[in-house]
Design an enzyme around this catalytic site. Structure first.
Site, PDB file in Angstrom:
ATOM      1  N   CYS A 136      81.180 104.343  63.868  1.00  0.00           N
ATOM      2  CA  CYS A 136      80.391 103.174  64.267  1.00  0.00           C
ATOM      3  C   CYS A 136      79.369 102.823  63.195  1.00  0.00           C
ATOM      4  O   CYS A 136      78.305 103.440  63.106  1.00  0.00           O
ATOM      5  CB  CYS A 136      79.688 103.452  65.599  1.00  0.00           C
ATOM      6  SG  CYS A 136      78.679 102.072  66.156  1.00  0.00           S
ATOM      7  N   CYS A 139      76.007 101.618  64.472  1.00  0.00           N
ATOM      8  CA  CYS A 139      75.132 102.692  64.970  1.00  0.00           C
ATOM      9  C   CYS A 139      74.512 103.472  63.818  1.00  0.00           C
ATOM     10  O   CYS A 139      73.332 103.798  63.844  1.00  0.00           O
ATOM     11  CB  CYS A 139      75.905 103.706  65.817  1.00  0.00           C
ATOM     12  SG  CYS A 139      77.085 103.029  66.969  1.00  0.00           S
ATOM     13  N   ASP A 140      75.319 103.815  62.831  1.00  0.00           N
ATOM     14  CA  ASP A 140      74.902 104.840  61.866  1.00  0.00           C
ATOM     15  C   ASP A 140      74.708 104.331  60.441  1.00  0.00           C
ATOM     16  O   ASP A 140      74.235 105.081  59.583  1.00  0.00           O
ATOM     17  CB  ASP A 140      75.949 105.971  61.838  1.00  0.00           C
ATOM     18  CG  ASP A 140      76.036 106.678  63.189  1.00  0.00           C
ATOM     19  OD1 ASP A 140      75.003 106.759  63.871  1.00  0.00           O
ATOM     20  OD2 ASP A 140      77.130 107.134  63.560  1.00  0.00           O
TER      21      ASP A 140
END
Ligand code: NDP
Length: 308
Positions: A136, A139-140
């Site tokens: 992701c 997300c990261d």
């Protein structure tokens, strides 16, 4: 066999399920939620969530999920460990079996079982999950600012994630197993127009390289047999997701990839009394906040259904 009657059964313990439980509790639907084998869902594979509104300093993913869960419990939801193993949606009430052997007769069911990212299946990829291997970018990606990263895949997700990462990172390699993208022309154009993306065509990942600090590189093999390494700090998978819908697909309509189809922009499935929320019905946005919002919609739709 024990049978229990439940007005509103929620299947899945992620942002969609917990939010559905919060709304269903407040609507006095006395919801029962089964969390499945991985409570928290995909969000637990990340660390800090920086894009969930309301947390200017970011929030630990497990803390966010724990708080959602606690809020649902405080409002009256009955949250249980355990998985649903079978359903029969021809029956009224809807019949659901859980792994303890308990049979549940439910007036309404909200499916919020999520999706799982596909991984390549390499032991080294597993070893560095959360230490540089991620599925992701949204997300990261932030943790790889000004660093070099690689994205595996040639579909729309891979192109979108690569262009997103290119805005943060020094350099983005795309590892594509054929000599063409699967992505739409518009997404391909975005990749071509982004100078710090380099596409490595006809390449497969042989091994994710790293040390105790995490990922340091990737060993690739070109389709002509040449093996070579690239140095990267982050390795992002973007080779697709599996919606967790198999258990329901005999009754509930899905698209060709297994995503549950909902009607008229609502959370209603083709089966009266069965609703879907979160990533199991969303091939596109897949964010914690969009999952939470769809959990809210499913609970409101279930309330309307139950109250006639
Ligand atoms: P796709 O299935 O479309 O693409 C998967 C990509 O990963 C393909 O390039 C595929 O290669 C590659 N791949 C699959 N398995 C492996 C493997 N084992 N090793 C290496 N590469 C592999 O998935 P997406 O997640 O990209 O998209 C899913 C759906 O969501 C699509 O319908 C897409 O259009 C849509 N979507 C739309 C977006 C938008 O419109 N903005 C954004 C994101 C997704 P190969 O081509 O060789 O099979």
């Amino acid at each position: 066999m024990n049978t229990e009657h439940i007005r509103c059964l929620i299947i899945g313990g992620g942002p969609a399920g917990y939010t559905a439980a919060i709304y269903a509790s407040r609507a006095a639907l006395e919801p029962v939620l089964y969390e499945g084998t991985e409570p928290g869902g995909q969000l637990t594979t990340t660390t800090v969530v920086e894009n969930f509104p309301g947390f200017p300093g970011g929030v630990d993913a497990n803390k966010l999920l724990g708080d959602m869960r606690e809020q649902a419990v405080r409002l009256g939801a009955d949250i249980r460990r355990g998985s649903v193993t079978a359903v029969d949606f021809d029956r009224r009430p809807l019949l659901v079996t859980v792994d303890s052997g308990l049979q549940i007769e439910a007036d309404a069911v909200i499916i919020a079982t999520g999706a799982t990212a596909k991984y390549l299946g390499l032991p080294s990829e597993q070893k560095f999950r959360g230490l540089g291997v991620s599925a992701c970018a949204t997300c990261d990606g932030f943790f790889y600012r000004r660093k070099d990263v690689a994205v595996v895949g040639g579909g729309d997700t891979a192109c979108e994630e690569a262009t997103y990462l290119a805005g943060l990172c020094n350099k983005v390699y795309m590892i594509v197993r054929r000599d063409v993208f699967r992505a739409s022309e518009a997404m391909q154009k975005r990749v071509r127009e982004t100078p710090n993306i380099e596409v490595l065509w006809n390449c497969n990942t042989q091994e994710v390289l790293g040390d105790e600090s995490g990922v340091t590189g990737v060993r690739l093999v070109r389709n002509d047999g040449e093996v070579f390494d690239i140095k990267v700090d982050g390795f992002f998978l973007a080779i697709g997701h599996h919606p967790v819908s198999e258990l329901f697909s005999r009754w509930v309509k899905t698209d060709d990839n297994g995503y549950i189809l909902t009607e008229d922009g609502s959370s209603r499935t083709n089966v009266p009394g069965v609703f879907a929320a979160g990533d199991v019905q969303d091939p596109r946005y897949r964010q914690a906040v969009t999952a939470a919002a769809s959990g809210c919609r499913a609970a409101l739709d279930a309330e309307k259904y139950l109250k006639g």
